[in-house]
Design a protein around this motif. Structure first.
Motif, short mmCIF file in Angstrom:
data_model
loop_
_atom_site.label_atom_id
_atom_site.label_comp_id
_atom_site.label_asym_id
_atom_site.label_seq_id
_atom_site.Cartn_x
_atom_site.Cartn_y
_atom_site.Cartn_z
N SER A 1 0.83 -1.20 0.07
CA SER A 1 0.12 0.01 0.00
C SER A 1 0.87 1.32 0.08
CB SER A 1 -0.78 0.08 1.21
OG SER A 1 -1.86 -1.11 1.02
N ILE A 2 1.64 1.64 -1.26
CA ILE A 2 2.17 2.84 -1.31
C ILE A 2 1.70 3.65 -2.44
CG2 ILE A 2 4.14 2.00 -0.36
CD1 ILE A 2 5.26 1.14 -3.13
N SER A 3 1.75 4.94 -2.57
CA SER A 3 1.33 5.67 -3.39
C SER A 3 2.40 6.39 -4.18
CB SER A 3 0.42 6.77 -2.97
OG SER A 3 1.09 7.72 -1.77
N ARG A 4 3.53 6.54 -3.52
CA ARG A 4 4.73 7.01 -4.10
C ARG A 4 5.91 6.43 -3.53
NH1 ARG A 4 6.76 12.14 -6.53
NH2 ARG A 4 8.73 12.86 -5.37
N ILE A 5 7.07 6.17 -4.39
CA ILE A 5 8.18 5.86 -3.67
C ILE A 5 9.26 7.24 -3.88
CG2 ILE A 5 10.44 4.43 -4.01
CD1 ILE A 5 8.48 2.30 -5.19
N ASN A 6 9.78 7.60 -2.81
CA ASN A 6 10.72 8.61 -2.65
C ASN A 6 12.19 8.39 -3.04
OD1 ASN A 6 8.60 10.62 -2.34
ND2 ASN A 6 8.51 10.15 -0.02
N ASN A 7 12.65 8.24 -1.83
CA ASN A 7 14.11 7.84 -2.11
C ASN A 7 14.62 6.35 -1.57
OD1 ASN A 7 14.85 10.47 -2.34
ND2 ASN A 7 15.67 11.11 -0.27
N TRP A 8 15.49 5.73 -2.26
CA TRP A 8 15.97 4.45 -2.17
C TRP A 8 17.54 4.71 -1.60
CZ3 TRP A 8 13.59 -0.16 -2.61
CH2 TRP A 8 12.13 0.06 -3.63
N SER A 9 17.67 3.87 -0.52
CA SER A 9 19.31 3.71 -0.11
C SER A 9 19.69 2.30 0.11
CB SER A 9 19.34 4.70 1.14
OG SER A 9 18.95 5.79 1.01
N TRP A 10 20.92 2.22 -0.20
CA TRP A 10 21.67 0.93 0.34
C TRP A 10 22.66 1.28 1.54
CZ3 TRP A 10 20.45 -3.85 -1.22
CH2 TRP A 10 19.53 -4.07 -2.47
N TYR A 11 22.43 0.36 2.62
CA TYR A 11 23.53 0.46 3.82
C TYR A 11 24.13 -0.89 3.71
CZ TYR A 11 20.96 4.76 5.62
OH TYR A 11 20.30 5.93 5.39
N ARG A 12 25.11 -0.94 4.53
CA ARG A 12 25.89 -2.28 4.68
C ARG A 12 26.44 -2.10 6.17
NH1 ARG A 12 31.22 -1.83 0.92
NH2 ARG A 12 32.28 -0.05 2.20
N GLN A 13 26.41 -3.33 6.68
CA GLN A 13 27.05 -3.52 7.96
C GLN A 13 27.99 -4.76 8.27
OE1 GLN A 13 24.08 -4.01 11.21
NE2 GLN A 13 25.43 -3.28 12.82
N ALA A 14 29.34 -4.31 8.33
CA ALA A 14 30.23 -5.23 8.35
C ALA A 14 30.30 -5.97 10.11
CB ALA A 14 31.68 -4.65 8.18
N PRO A 15 30.74 -7.22 10.28
CA PRO A 15 30.75 -7.75 11.55
C PRO A 15 31.50 -6.63 12.74
CG PRO A 15 31.35 -9.29 9.87
CD PRO A 15 31.35 -8.01 9.28
N GLY A 16 31.14 -6.41 13.68
CA GLY A 16 31.53 -5.58 14.74
C GLY A 16 31.42 -3.98 14.53
N LYS A 17 30.86 -3.73 13.16
CA LYS A 17 30.90 -2.28 12.89
C LYS A 17 29.64 -1.86 12.80
CE LYS A 17 35.27 -2.24 10.34
NZ LYS A 17 35.79 -1.84 9.27
N GLN A 18 29.36 -0.55 12.71
CA GLN A 18 27.98 0.11 12.64
C GLN A 18 27.68 0.11 11.25
OE1 GLN A 18 28.32 4.29 14.28
NE2 GLN A 18 27.47 3.31 16.32
N ARG A 19 26.27 0.20 10.96
CA ARG A 19 25.73 0.51 9.77
C ARG A 19 26.15 1.40 9.14
NH1 ARG A 19 19.57 -1.59 9.01
NH2 ARG A 19 20.46 -3.43 10.21
N GLU A 20 26.50 1.74 7.82
CA GLU A 20 26.75 2.65 7.03
C GLU A 20 26.20 2.84 5.76
OE1 GLU A 20 30.96 2.51 5.87
OE2 GLU A 20 30.88 0.66 5.02
N LEU A 21 26.03 3.97 5.48
CA LEU A 21 25.13 4.41 4.18
C LEU A 21 26.34 4.14 2.85
CD1 LEU A 21 22.86 5.63 2.60
CD2 LEU A 21 23.89 8.01 2.99
N VAL A 22 25.92 3.27 2.06
CA VAL A 22 26.68 3.02 0.82
C VAL A 22 26.13 3.88 -0.43
CG1 VAL A 22 27.14 1.27 -0.79
CG2 VAL A 22 26.78 0.72 1.49
N ALA A 23 24.73 4.03 -0.60
CA ALA A 23 24.44 4.95 -1.85
C ALA A 23 22.88 5.22 -1.82
CB ALA A 23 24.73 4.08 -3.30
N THR A 24 22.84 6.35 -2.41
CA THR A 24 21.31 6.92 -2.39
C THR A 24 20.75 7.26 -3.64
OG1 THR A 24 21.54 7.49 -0.07
CG2 THR A 24 19.80 8.70 -1.31
N ILE A 25 19.62 7.00 -4.11
CA ILE A 25 18.96 7.65 -5.40
C ILE A 25 17.66 8.18 -4.86
CG2 ILE A 25 18.03 5.28 -5.90
CD1 ILE A 25 18.63 6.13 -8.84
N THR A 26 17.47 9.49 -5.45
CA THR A 26 16.15 10.34 -5.00
C THR A 26 15.28 9.78 -6.16
OG1 THR A 26 16.81 12.11 -6.55
CG2 THR A 26 17.73 12.09 -4.44
#
Length: 120
Positions: free
Chosen positions: A27-52
């Motif tokens: 149930s969505i009317s519009r998609i805004n931004n997409w992003s990819w994140y990654r999380q390596a073992p023992g590390k915080q999740r980090e932003l990889v890339a975004t598309i508007t």
């Protein structure tokens, strides 16, 4: 109800390529931004890339020139093409999508995560 499903992870040797996909449905009317994140073992999740919604992209310095984010609006899908992979790219990759459900409400949804392992 909104579902976000990722696919495309796996094991690859250094220098290889993988393409991740992430699709949203429900149930969505519009998609805004997409992003990819990654999380390596023992590390915080980090932003990889975004598309508007307009197609503008941004990527972390560590992946610029190697990773490309793109979207297919007709399929409600985002992709992450990963080339020249390095062992330090190993981690669980998550997609995030910001959608408008019913105007003016927006919400963020996450995929389940997909493992990417790059061997040296």
């Amino acid at each position: 109800q909104v579902q976000v499903v990722e696919s495309g992870g796996g094991l690859v040797q250094a220098g290889g390529s993988l393409r991740l996909s992430c699709a949203v449905s429900g149930s969505i009317s519009r998609i805004n931004n997409w992003s990819w994140y990654r999380q390596a073992p023992g590390k915080q999740r980090e932003l990889v890339a975004t598309i508007t919604s307009g197609g503008s992209t941004n990527a972390a310095d560590s992946v610029k020139g190697r990773f490309t984010i793109s979207r297919d609006n007709a399929k409600n899908t985002v992709y992450l093409q990963m080339n020249s992979l390095k062992p330090e790219d190993t981690g669980v990759y998550y997609c995030n999508v910001n959608v408008m459900t019913t105007w003016p409400r927006t919400a963020d949804y996450w995929g389940q995560g997909t493992q990417v392992t790059v061997s040296s």
